[in-house]
Write a protein that holds these residues in place. Structure first.
Motif: not given
Length: 256
Positions: A189-196, A198-210
């Motif tokens: 679950e993504v934390g408050e104020g963070l945007s996803v 980057a992801t892989t084709k599996d849907g794994v989250i690979e980068a977050l931006q505050l």
């Protein structure tokens, strides 16, 4: 005066491991960091300062950041699941509470003062946890195999899709990276104020931006493993130069 500040190399703090280590006749606990991390900072134009795990409070975190223009939360052992309200998976690492506490304090203080920061692997997970998110403790339980962490220090190279119009896309010039992966955990679950971003084709989250700071990025892959492409480190160093220009360090210290 302003130009001399803006032209100096920015100081980047990097968090480190605290593990049992051998050197010559010594077999002791030691703080260390693989050379590839600070080599990348140096190549990008920054000065690297290593930050060992240690007892720290909020005031001490502020004092550390007074001497920095940027911060990198580096890779390492798993974040303690108690920090996000879960029992440990059988394959989750033994907790490193001293490092967890240090990085929590540093990241929280960096966000409050808008100091530029980059999270790498564990650093992305720590950012998500301190913002109230949680983690997938063992990714093979979700994707069905160990493609994201083969073990024995062998990195997997997996394509990543970067969101358009994100800070990450801007830094990477809209190139689609092939990330050097070595993580058996992932963002849940993504934390408050963070945007996803980057992801892989599996849907794994690979980068977050505050979203509410000028430069707050964290990636799950290891950019320090691809020295021919140091765009993320250059992005951080450029943001740290800008920060240093607007926050000259001599105004933060009293005369003796």
């Amino acid at each position: 005066m302003a130009s001399s500040v803006s032209n100096r190399k920015p100081v980047i703090g990097l968090t480190t491991y605290l593990e049992q280590a051998q050197s010559g006749v010594w077999d002791v606990q030691a703080a260390f960091l693989p050379k590839v991390y600070f080599n990348a900072v140096n190549k990008a134009g920054g000065i690297a300062v290593l930050l060992p795990p240690q007892a720290i409070d909020a005031e001490s975190a502020e004092t550390i950041l007074d001497g920095l223009d940027g911060l990198i939360i580096c890779g390492g052992k798993d974040v303690d699941p108690a920090r996000y309200g879960q029992d440990p998976h059988p394959l989750t690492d033994e907790p490193r509470p001293d490092r967890d506490a240090l990085e929590d304090a540093l990241l929280t203080a960096a966000i409050n003062r808008e100091l530029p920061f980059l999270g790498i692997c564990r650093g992305a997970q720590m950012l998500n946890v301190i913002r109230g998110g949680d983690l997938i403790q063992h990714l093979p339980d979700v994707v069905g195999d160990d493609r994201y962490q083969k073990g024995q220090g062998n990195f997997s190279h997996i394509p990543v899709k970067v969101e358009e119009d994100s800070l990450l896309a801007e830094i990477l010039n809209n190139d689609a990276p092939v990330g050097a992966m070595y993580h058996h955990q992932a963002i849940g679950e993504v934390g408050e104020g963070l945007s996803v971003v980057a992801t892989t084709k599996d849907g794994v989250i690979e980068a977050l931006q505050l979203d509410d700071v000028p430069f707050g990025l964290a990636v799950q892959w290891h950019p320090e493993q691809t020295p021919e492409d140091i765009g993320l480190f250059e992005g951080l160093v450029d943001a740290a130069k800008e920060y240093a220009h607007h926050h000259p360090r001599n105004t933060q210290r009293s005369s003796s």
